[in-house]
Design a protein around this motif. Structure first.
Motif, PDB file in Angstrom:
ATOM      1  N   LEU B 235     -25.898 -26.734  -7.721  1.00  0.00           N
ATOM      2  CA  LEU B 235     -26.458 -25.628  -8.474  1.00  0.00           C
ATOM      3  C   LEU B 235     -25.555 -24.395  -8.469  1.00  0.00           C
ATOM      4  O   LEU B 235     -25.212 -23.540  -9.600  1.00  0.00           O
ATOM      5  CB  LEU B 235     -27.693 -25.188  -7.848  1.00  0.00           C
ATOM      6  CG  LEU B 235     -28.516 -24.184  -8.465  1.00  0.00           C
ATOM      7  CD1 LEU B 235     -28.904 -24.708  -9.782  1.00  0.00           C
ATOM      8  CD2 LEU B 235     -29.620 -23.785  -7.475  1.00  0.00           C
ATOM      9  N   VAL B 236     -24.618 -24.148  -7.445  1.00  0.00           N
ATOM     10  CA  VAL B 236     -23.723 -23.182  -7.234  1.00  0.00           C
ATOM     11  C   VAL B 236     -22.379 -23.371  -7.968  1.00  0.00           C
ATOM     12  O   VAL B 236     -21.897 -22.215  -8.514  1.00  0.00           O
ATOM     13  CB  VAL B 236     -23.602 -22.814  -5.596  1.00  0.00           C
ATOM     14  CG1 VAL B 236     -22.503 -21.676  -5.402  1.00  0.00           C
ATOM     15  CG2 VAL B 236     -24.913 -22.565  -5.083  1.00  0.00           C
ATOM     16  N   THR B 237     -21.797 -24.528  -7.738  1.00  0.00           N
ATOM     17  CA  THR B 237     -20.502 -24.784  -8.073  1.00  0.00           C
ATOM     18  C   THR B 237     -20.372 -25.579  -9.650  1.00  0.00           C
ATOM     19  O   THR B 237     -19.384 -26.012  -9.932  1.00  0.00           O
ATOM     20  CB  THR B 237     -19.597 -25.511  -7.240  1.00  0.00           C
ATOM     21  OG1 THR B 237     -20.268 -26.824  -6.784  1.00  0.00           O
ATOM     22  CG2 THR B 237     -19.459 -24.571  -5.887  1.00  0.00           C
ATOM     23  N   GLY B 238     -21.741 -25.791  -9.952  1.00  0.00           N
ATOM     24  CA  GLY B 238     -21.673 -26.710 -11.272  1.00  0.00           C
ATOM     25  C   GLY B 238     -20.719 -26.165 -12.438  1.00  0.00           C
ATOM     26  O   GLY B 238     -20.206 -27.255 -12.913  1.00  0.00           O
ATOM     27  N   SER B 239     -20.448 -24.820 -12.489  1.00  0.00           N
ATOM     28  CA  SER B 239     -19.770 -24.450 -13.753  1.00  0.00           C
ATOM     29  C   SER B 239     -18.251 -24.709 -13.352  1.00  0.00           C
ATOM     30  O   SER B 239     -17.548 -24.144 -14.377  1.00  0.00           O
ATOM     31  CB  SER B 239     -20.061 -23.127 -14.158  1.00  0.00           C
ATOM     32  OG  SER B 239     -19.893 -22.244 -13.029  1.00  0.00           O
ATOM     33  N   HIS B 240     -17.939 -24.858 -12.210  1.00  0.00           N
ATOM     34  CA  HIS B 240     -16.644 -24.874 -11.717  1.00  0.00           C
ATOM     35  C   HIS B 240     -15.821 -25.682 -12.514  1.00  0.00           C
ATOM     36  O   HIS B 240     -15.937 -27.186 -12.322  1.00  0.00           O
ATOM     37  CB  HIS B 240     -16.455 -25.127 -10.191  1.00  0.00           C
ATOM     38  CG  HIS B 240     -14.927 -24.569  -9.636  1.00  0.00           C
ATOM     39  ND1 HIS B 240     -13.728 -24.927 -10.174  1.00  0.00           N
ATOM     40  CD2 HIS B 240     -14.631 -23.825  -8.528  1.00  0.00           C
ATOM     41  CE1 HIS B 240     -12.907 -24.439  -9.552  1.00  0.00           C
ATOM     42  NE2 HIS B 240     -13.434 -23.634  -8.544  1.00  0.00           N
ATOM     43  N   ALA B 241     -14.859 -25.322 -13.360  1.00  0.00           N
ATOM     44  CA  ALA B 241     -14.023 -26.415 -14.291  1.00  0.00           C
ATOM     45  C   ALA B 241     -13.151 -27.079 -13.663  1.00  0.00           C
ATOM     46  O   ALA B 241     -12.847 -28.336 -13.976  1.00  0.00           O
ATOM     47  CB  ALA B 241     -13.313 -25.436 -15.426  1.00  0.00           C
ATOM     48  N   GLY B 242     -12.546 -26.621 -12.409  1.00  0.00           N
ATOM     49  CA  GLY B 242     -11.490 -27.182 -11.677  1.00  0.00           C
ATOM     50  C   GLY B 242     -11.871 -28.214 -10.694  1.00  0.00           C
ATOM     51  O   GLY B 242     -11.127 -28.602  -9.846  1.00  0.00           O
ATOM     52  N   LYS B 243     -13.375 -28.543 -10.741  1.00  0.00           N
ATOM     53  CA  LYS B 243     -13.690 -29.359  -9.671  1.00  0.00           C
ATOM     54  C   LYS B 243     -13.079 -30.650  -9.543  1.00  0.00           C
ATOM     55  O   LYS B 243     -12.852 -31.275 -10.431  1.00  0.00           O
ATOM     56  CB  LYS B 243     -15.264 -29.486  -9.693  1.00  0.00           C
ATOM     57  CG  LYS B 243     -15.948 -28.337  -9.026  1.00  0.00           C
ATOM     58  CD  LYS B 243     -17.501 -28.860  -8.876  1.00  0.00           C
ATOM     59  CE  LYS B 243     -17.860 -29.192 -10.240  1.00  0.00           C
ATOM     60  NZ  LYS B 243     -19.236 -29.554 -10.374  1.00  0.00           N
TER      61      LYS B 243
END
Lengths: 312, 277
Positions: B235-243
């Motif tokens: 929920l917190v890092t979901g938008s992190h493109a570089g995951k």
């Protein structure tokens, strides 16, 4: 009214409480006595629904504790000293518990006053002496002005004044018609406070009687006799089924026959008596005898002998 | 010595009837706000979140000139400014544990259950009060950390606003994640009872378990996205493109995380009722 029926608690292979049945009546102080490890605290925890019995049941005014709603209005309990979060003040401790039963702040202040803690109400409970902790515990018990009070070793750690204070408190609560159930291993104190006693040893009921009856039933009772002819008198007593042995100061200690029988025997035989005095056992002696008997009954357990011995 | 006056003053409150939950909630609220550990742990959580945001964003801005175009493209300013929540979760975990283990440690639990024998009501009240307080504090801290971070990043024109896609979810999600994590910790504390053991279990759950799962080879590594903390952090890092780590969709991940918490609370409830206090 507290009523236990066949109350049993088993921890693994050990029976901590063994088919205990008793009842605690309103309007009197009932002492709950037994050596350390006899099962007193375990029994009280079962009364309060904290520990579940392995068998049997215990009710307060006919209901198991766990079915009570807002029990502070019906049962006040002082468990062990310092069942308190060290960082919380005395006032906050009382308020937290009061609130859980819908009891307001005014009552908390009244109770602080009653137990004499108003001046230290803001002090962290972790800094309290044992005696102050006991007073706070009693304060918790009084919060809901309950008809039943259960106190586990309340005089522990109290100074002589504190002991008199709690004795007065318990007597007065009972005189107001409340049920007061108090555990202790201090016999001299119980002799002054309790009307009725329940004695347990190794989890089993040893006696349930009034203090007077318990003492009257003790074999430690005897009659002290001095006369001009002890040898002749001893023979007469022996013929009546009594027993006598010389005391250190030369008097006779007579058991098995009453003082009046001894007087009649002496008079009938023309023996002049110099002393004829019934000696009553103390509650402590009666209690020691009871617990010792229970130890003899369970021969081969020296550990219990020593724990009963510690009670003195 | 205070003399006792008899008869004793009678209570001014007649015995109440009706549902007990509101009274127990108030009692648990009083308990939470009358011990220092509550303030210390919540302060530690908030300070870590806000402080780390300022420090890390400051470093990022300072190093910005040396970063490649690819690195700059993968940068997620919202998540980056909330990095402190990784440390804050430890403080929240400790508080969640203490809410119940401090009562077992001191013996207070017996006073509590003697006053309220309805143990599930006590657990529910503890969970509700603690989760609400944690949610409010950590959401506020999350907003503050985000604002501080974006203020610093905006000097390079790389800050984002709450209105940007996924940003509000990240900021709100941080508070939600920490509140639910607190409930997991409360459950573990109820089950384990000992402060040290329960804190070790919480740390193991959020720190050690994901690391070990990360070592699993090949297709097995997909289990890591189902681990409690990884699922919740979606929920917190979901938008992190570089995951680089596989992750569940944000709200699905958070749903899985909540299921863990509900299951843990249920186990705690069963154990609480059955065991002797």
């Amino acid at each position: 009214m507290i009523e236990a029926t066949g109350l049993t608690k088993r921890y693994g292979s050990t029976l901590a409480v063994d088919a205990l049945s008793f009842s605690v009546k309103a309007g009197q102080v009932t002492g709950f006595l037994g050596p350390n490890g006899a099962g007193k605290s375990t029994t009280l925890r079962m009364v309060l629904g904290l520990d579940a019995p392995s068998g049997g049941s215990v009710t307060i005014d006919g209901r198991p504790y766990r079915e009570l709603h807002r029990p502070l209005f019906e049962v006040g309990a002082m468990l062990e000293a310092k069942a308190i979060h060290d960082g919380r003040s005395a006032r906050d401790h009382l308020r937290c518990l009061a609130r859980s039963n819908g009891i307001g702040r005014r009552r908390v202040e009244e109770v602080l006053e009653t137990v004499g803690l108003t001046s230290v109400a803001r002090k962290r409970a972790g800094l309290f002496s044992l005696g102050m902790g006991q007073r706070l515990g009693i304060g918790v018990a009084l919060l809901g002005d309950p008809g039943v009070l259960i106190l586990d070793e309340p005089v522990n750690g109290l100074d002589p004044e504190g002991i008199v204070w709690i004795r007065t408190l318990m007597r007065s609560l009972a005189a107001e018609g409340r049920t007061v159930f108090v555990s202790s291993h201090l016999m001299a104190e119980m002799a002054l406070t309790a009307d009725h006693v329940i004695v347990i040893g190794r989890g089993r009921l040893l006696a349930e009687a009034s203090v007077g009856d318990l003492i009257a039933g003790s074999s430690q009772n005897y009659v002290r006799v001095r006369s001009v002819d002890d040898r002749r008198l001893a023979e007469l007593i022996g013929a009546k089924g009594g027993a006598s042995r010389p005391e250190a100061d030369g008097a006779l200690a007579v058991t098995g026959v009453s003082a009046s029988v001894i007087g009649d025997l002496a008079g009938g035989d023309g023996i002049v008596l110099h002393e004829l005095s019934p000696q009553e056992a103390s509650l402590e002696e009666a209690y020691m005898e009871l617990t010792r008997n229970s130890v003899d009954y369970r021969a081969g357990t020296p550990a219990v002998t020593s724990s009963a011995g510690k009670v003195a | 010595m205070v003399a006792i006056e008899f008869p004793l003053p009678r209570t001014t409150v007649p015995p109440k009837t009706g549902p007990i939950l509101p009274d127990v909630l108030r009692s648990e609220w009083d308990k939470l706000r009358t011990v220092r550990s509550t303030y210390w742990t919540l302060f530690a959580a908030a300070a870590t979140m806000i402080g780390l945001s300022a420090i890390l964003c400051g470093i990022y801005v300072a190093q910005y000139a040396h970063l490649s175009a690819k690195d700059r493209a993968l940068f997620d300013p919202a998540s980056f400014s909330l990095t402190g929540s990784f440390l804050a979760q430890l403080a929240i975990g400790v508080l969640g544990v203490l809410v119940i283990t401090s009562e077992y440690g001191s013996g207070m639990i017996r006073s509590t259950f003697a006053a309220v024998p309805q143990r599930l009501t006590v657990l529910a009240a503890k969970a509700a009060v603690f989760a609400a307080v944690t949610l409010v504090v950590t959401t506020a801290a999350s907003l503050a950390a985000f604002s501080v971070g974006q203020m610093i990043l905006s000097s390079k024109g790389i800050g984002v606003g709450l209105g940007a896609p996924g940003v509000l979810r990240t900021v709100i999600g941080t508070g939600l994640y920490l509140a639910v994590l607190g409930l997991l910790a409360l459950s573990l504390g109820t089950i384990i009872r000992k402060t040290a053991g329960a804190i070790a279990a919480v740390f193991g759950l959020v720190l050690v378990l994901p690391t070990i799962a990360g070592l699993l080879p090949g297709s097995l590594s997909s289990v890591q996205k189902f681990l409690p903390s990884n699922a919740g952090l979606a929920l917190v890092t979901g938008s992190h493109a570089g995951k680089t780590v596989p992750s569940l969709a944000p709200w699905i991940g958070f749903g899985v995380f909540c299921l863990y918490a509900v299951a843990a609370l249920a186990v705690a409830g069963v154990i609480l009722v059955r065991r002797d206090a």
